[in-house]
Design a protein around this motif. Structure first.
Motif, PDB file in Angstrom:
ATOM      1  N   ILE A 127      18.834   2.925 -21.446  1.00 11.16           N
ATOM      2  CA  ILE A 127      18.011   2.754 -23.414  1.00 11.16           C
ATOM      3  C   ILE A 127      18.569   1.473 -23.964  1.00 11.16           C
ATOM      4  O   ILE A 127      20.000   0.931 -23.175  1.00 11.16           O
ATOM      5  CB  ILE A 127      18.179   4.115 -23.852  1.00 11.16           C
ATOM      6  N   GLY A 128      17.409   0.252 -24.358  1.00 12.77           N
ATOM      7  CA  GLY A 128      18.686  -0.493 -24.666  1.00 12.77           C
ATOM      8  C   GLY A 128      19.392  -0.341 -26.288  1.00 12.77           C
ATOM      9  O   GLY A 128      18.532   0.393 -26.900  1.00 12.77           O
ATOM     10  N   CYS A 129      20.388  -0.819 -26.737  1.00 21.92           N
ATOM     11  CA  CYS A 129      20.884  -0.505 -27.628  1.00 21.92           C
ATOM     12  C   CYS A 129      21.094  -2.128 -28.674  1.00 21.92           C
ATOM     13  O   CYS A 129      20.763  -3.496 -28.370  1.00 21.92           O
ATOM     14  CB  CYS A 129      22.058  -0.793 -27.381  1.00 21.92           C
ATOM     15  N   SER A 130      21.797  -2.198 -29.660  1.00 27.23           N
ATOM     16  CA  SER A 130      21.801  -3.040 -30.768  1.00 27.23           C
ATOM     17  C   SER A 130      22.802  -4.303 -30.446  1.00 27.23           C
ATOM     18  O   SER A 130      22.407  -4.912 -31.040  1.00 27.23           O
ATOM     19  CB  SER A 130      21.642  -2.371 -32.183  1.00 27.23           C
ATOM     20  N   ASN A 131      23.872  -3.809 -29.937  1.00 25.45           N
ATOM     21  CA  ASN A 131      24.303  -4.542 -29.728  1.00 25.45           C
ATOM     22  C   ASN A 131      24.724  -5.753 -28.076  1.00 25.45           C
ATOM     23  O   ASN A 131      25.910  -5.927 -27.829  1.00 25.45           O
ATOM     24  CB  ASN A 131      25.912  -3.861 -29.171  1.00 25.45           C
ATOM     25  N   GLY A 132      23.629  -5.066 -27.798  1.00 25.45           N
ATOM     26  CA  GLY A 132      23.189  -6.193 -26.360  1.00 25.45           C
ATOM     27  C   GLY A 132      23.075  -5.926 -25.261  1.00 25.45           C
ATOM     28  O   GLY A 132      22.830  -6.358 -24.385  1.00 25.45           O
ATOM     29  N   LYS A 133      23.297  -4.677 -25.240  1.00 21.88           N
ATOM     30  CA  LYS A 133      23.653  -3.892 -24.441  1.00 21.88           C
ATOM     31  C   LYS A 133      22.283  -2.774 -23.420  1.00 21.88           C
ATOM     32  O   LYS A 133      21.483  -1.917 -24.112  1.00 21.88           O
ATOM     33  CB  LYS A 133      25.452  -2.333 -24.153  1.00 21.88           C
ATOM     34  N   VAL A 134      22.287  -2.683 -22.686  1.00 19.30           N
ATOM     35  CA  VAL A 134      21.460  -1.423 -21.909  1.00 19.30           C
ATOM     36  C   VAL A 134      22.659  -0.487 -20.603  1.00 19.30           C
ATOM     37  O   VAL A 134      23.482  -0.824 -20.675  1.00 19.30           O
ATOM     38  CB  VAL A 134      19.816  -1.901 -21.317  1.00 19.30           C
ATOM     39  N   ILE A 135      22.600   0.650 -21.469  1.00 17.62           N
ATOM     40  CA  ILE A 135      22.941   1.706 -20.976  1.00 17.62           C
ATOM     41  C   ILE A 135      22.505   2.608 -20.371  1.00 17.62           C
ATOM     42  O   ILE A 135      21.070   2.670 -20.865  1.00 17.62           O
ATOM     43  CB  ILE A 135      23.802   2.553 -22.035  1.00 17.62           C
ATOM     44  N   THR A 167      25.276  15.014 -18.942  1.00 17.06           N
ATOM     45  CA  THR A 167      26.329  15.536 -19.647  1.00 17.06           C
ATOM     46  C   THR A 167      26.888  13.794 -20.997  1.00 17.06           C
ATOM     47  O   THR A 167      27.023  14.065 -21.904  1.00 17.06           O
ATOM     48  CB  THR A 167      27.602  15.157 -18.570  1.00 17.06           C
ATOM     49  N   GLY A 168      26.070  12.977 -20.657  1.00 19.19           N
ATOM     50  CA  GLY A 168      25.943  11.905 -21.443  1.00 19.19           C
ATOM     51  C   GLY A 168      26.890  11.315 -21.566  1.00 19.19           C
ATOM     52  O   GLY A 168      27.420   9.971 -22.116  1.00 19.19           O
ATOM     53  N   ASN A 169      27.948  11.033 -20.090  1.00 22.37           N
ATOM     54  CA  ASN A 169      28.685  10.084 -19.717  1.00 22.37           C
ATOM     55  C   ASN A 169      28.199   9.020 -19.251  1.00 22.37           C
ATOM     56  O   ASN A 169      26.935   8.908 -19.149  1.00 22.37           O
ATOM     57  CB  ASN A 169      29.217  10.858 -18.838  1.00 22.37           C
ATOM     58  N   LEU A 170      29.020   7.771 -19.812  1.00 25.90           N
ATOM     59  CA  LEU A 170      28.081   6.145 -19.588  1.00 25.90           C
ATOM     60  C   LEU A 170      28.254   6.426 -18.110  1.00 25.90           C
ATOM     61  O   LEU A 170      29.374   6.793 -17.520  1.00 25.90           O
ATOM     62  CB  LEU A 170      28.783   5.592 -20.388  1.00 25.90           C
ATOM     63  N   GLU A 171      27.065   6.299 -17.591  1.00 30.27           N
ATOM     64  CA  GLU A 171      26.822   5.746 -16.401  1.00 30.27           C
ATOM     65  C   GLU A 171      26.774   3.994 -15.515  1.00 30.27           C
ATOM     66  O   GLU A 171      26.326   3.931 -14.721  1.00 30.27           O
ATOM     67  CB  GLU A 171      26.758   6.394 -15.270  1.00 30.27           C
ATOM     68  N   PHE A 172      26.344   3.507 -17.027  1.00 38.26           N
ATOM     69  CA  PHE A 172      25.866   2.125 -16.642  1.00 38.26           C
ATOM     70  C   PHE A 172      25.479   1.395 -17.763  1.00 38.26           C
ATOM     71  O   PHE A 172      25.314   2.309 -19.080  1.00 38.26           O
ATOM     72  CB  PHE A 172      24.621   2.122 -15.733  1.00 38.26           C
ATOM     73  N   SER A 173      26.375   0.028 -17.943  1.00 38.99           N
ATOM     74  CA  SER A 173      25.981  -1.164 -19.291  1.00 38.99           C
ATOM     75  C   SER A 173      25.972  -2.705 -18.449  1.00 38.99           C
ATOM     76  O   SER A 173      26.786  -2.738 -17.191  1.00 38.99           O
ATOM     77  CB  SER A 173      27.541  -0.465 -20.033  1.00 38.99           C
ATOM     78  N   ILE A 174      24.980  -3.099 -19.310  1.00 38.29           N
ATOM     79  CA  ILE A 174      24.866  -3.691 -19.266  1.00 38.29           C
ATOM     80  C   ILE A 174      24.514  -5.103 -19.860  1.00 38.29           C
ATOM     81  O   ILE A 174      23.783  -4.182 -21.212  1.00 38.29           O
ATOM     82  CB  ILE A 174      23.530  -5.115 -17.544  1.00 38.29           C
ATOM     83  N   SER A 175      24.685  -6.022 -19.990  1.00 37.79           N
ATOM     84  CA  SER A 175      24.911  -7.029 -21.438  1.00 37.79           C
ATOM     85  C   SER A 175      23.553  -8.374 -21.469  1.00 37.79           C
ATOM     86  O   SER A 175      23.316  -8.711 -20.456  1.00 37.79           O
ATOM     87  CB  SER A 175      25.960  -7.454 -22.011  1.00 37.79           C
ATOM     88  N   ALA A 176      23.097  -8.727 -22.459  1.00 36.78           N
ATOM     89  CA  ALA A 176      22.064  -9.809 -22.508  1.00 36.78           C
ATOM     90  C   ALA A 176      22.735 -10.826 -22.668  1.00 36.78           C
ATOM     91  O   ALA A 176      23.699 -10.380 -22.984  1.00 36.78           O
ATOM     92  CB  ALA A 176      20.906  -9.688 -23.456  1.00 36.78           C
ATOM     93  N   LYS A 177      22.197 -11.922 -22.639  1.00 36.74           N
ATOM     94  CA  LYS A 177      22.663 -12.803 -23.415  1.00 36.74           C
ATOM     95  C   LYS A 177      22.742 -13.056 -24.298  1.00 36.74           C
ATOM     96  O   LYS A 177      22.463 -13.115 -25.245  1.00 36.74           O
ATOM     97  CB  LYS A 177      21.431 -14.204 -22.518  1.00 36.74           C
ATOM     98  N   ASP A 178      23.876 -13.434 -24.440  1.00 39.36           N
ATOM     99  CA  ASP A 178      24.701 -13.984 -25.880  1.00 39.36           C
ATOM    100  C   ASP A 178      24.433 -12.408 -27.094  1.00 39.36           C
ATOM    101  O   ASP A 178      24.592 -12.555 -27.838  1.00 39.36           O
ATOM    102  CB  ASP A 178      23.887 -14.889 -26.679  1.00 39.36           C
TER     103      ASP A 178
END
Length: 390
Positions: free
Chosen positions: A155-163, A169-180
């Protein structure tokens, strides 16, 4: 005389067939089966299983509604606005509210897990000085919906990350950031271990999940003519090596899945955004526009416009496309007192079949159930279920 009489009879039969065809075509109607009033406007599109419709509103109420009679099965209260369509998986319903992600039991609404993003809430002030939380500007009415892939919800997020969150479980398995760290309002797509998404600055990304690297990025415009221009805020749809998506841009740019290069571009002559979510059905692409007030059907290979139906309402959501019909909602982005509508068009040529007027805008994408109900929300705070009747 016999020839004349035959021609007269032939013309009468022809006229009769035309009248019957037109009468049958326009006899299609939409009848209200049920209506549920809530405490806040509804921008999110509903999602359904066999018994229930799930949807949230901008005051933070998420609910399950019985499809047969409109009775509320359960409610779950959050502390922020809900704008995106929820995701159903493994007897759970997953949704986002004000940067918090929830998983609830579909049958009971009991919370299974939640994941919170900790960063300052986005906000803006309108012309009157009123502050609006969790919005980037006055037209920020779409947020990212989750995409399930191999047990992970992206899912895409307001802080510029796709997580990516573990669905169990809801545990965070992945995270990358858009430019800026540009906010992400688009709903991501995962295809063959590659994830595609767009950001608020109009950049499209392809990231390889196995190789853990960006494969390509593509800017979808060169200049920003005004402040609200350019953000990508729709689902991504693949088709025969092409990638379809909508944006705050009058140029519909279709990219290659493999390298991000442009396959074709449609420039809307009115300058209106092509911001509706893309749908491909029977080798035809269907997308709605905002200030052009139009639903368009394209040949997806080359961008040829097959038909264009213009009305008087902005289109932000996703159409339902069936064998016979294109069904979508419309509203007025600039006047909250204006009416909204659900529209049914003939899929083959875009001719109007019927429309159902609501007291306020319909920016909630409708869903078409197995029992042939059209279910959607409206800015008047109500959820509607319509029956299509001959």
């Amino acid at each position: 005389m016999k020839i004349i009489r035959f021609k007269v009879l032939q013309n009468l039969i022809y006229f009769f067939l035309i009248i019957c065809s037109v009468t049958s075509f326009h006899a299609q109607s939409l009848d209200l089966k049920w209506k549920v009033e809530t405490s806040g406007k509804i921008l999110a599109g509903p999602v359904v299983n066999n018994q229930l419709a799930f949807v949230g509103n901008e005051t933070g109420t998420f609910m399950a509604i019985q499809l047969d009679n409109g009775a509320i099965a359960w409610k779950f209260e959050t502390k922020g606005n809900i704008q995106a369509t929820a995701l159903l998986y493994d007897n759970l319903v997953f949704f986002e509210s004000a940067n918090v992600f929830y998983a609830l039991k579909q049958k009971t609404g009991k919370e299974v897990w939640r994941y919170r993003l900790d960063f300052p809430a986005e906000k803006f002030k309108d012309a009157s000085g009123n502050e609006h939380l969790y919005k980037l500007d006055p037209f920020d009415d779409k947020r990212s919906s989750g995409f399930l892939y191999h047990g992970i919800i992206y899912i895409g997020c307001s802080n510029g990350k796709v997580i990516g969150l573990n669905s169990k479980t809801g545990n965070l398995e992945f995270s990358i950031s858009a430019k800026d760290d540009s906010p992400i309002r688009s709903s991501p797509l995962v295809l063959y271990d590659q994830i595609y998404f767009g950001d608020w600055n109009g950049v499209v990304y392809c990231y390889d999940l196995k190789g853990k690297k960006f494969v390509w990025t593509k800017n979808t415009y060169r200049e920003k003519p005004y402040a609200t221009f350019g953000g990508i805020a729709t689902e991504f749809k693949p088709y025969k090596g092409k990638l379809f998506f909508g944006a705050r841009n009058p140029a519909l740019n279709v990219l290659s899945v493999s390298d991000g290069q442009k396959e074709w571009t449609y420039n809307d002559p009115t300058g209106g955004w092509i911001i509706g979510d893309p749908v491909v059905f029977n080798d035809t692409l269907y997308m709605g526009g905002s200030d052009n007030f139009a639903m368009l059907a394209f040949h997806p290979e080359d961008g040829k416009v097959l038909w264009k139906t213009k009305r008087t309402k902005n289109i932000y959501g996703k159409a339902v496309v069936t064998k016979d019909f294109v069904i979508y909602g419309g509203g007025n982005s600039y006047d909250p007192e204006d009416t909204g509508e659900i529209v049914i068009l003939k899929r083959s040529n875009g001719e109007l079949v019927y429309h159902f007027e609501t007291p306020s805008s319909v920016f909630s994408s409708p869903v078409f159930t197995k029992s042939e109900l059209i279910v959607f929300g409206s800015n008047d705070g109500s959820i509607y279920a319509l029956e299509m009747k001959p």
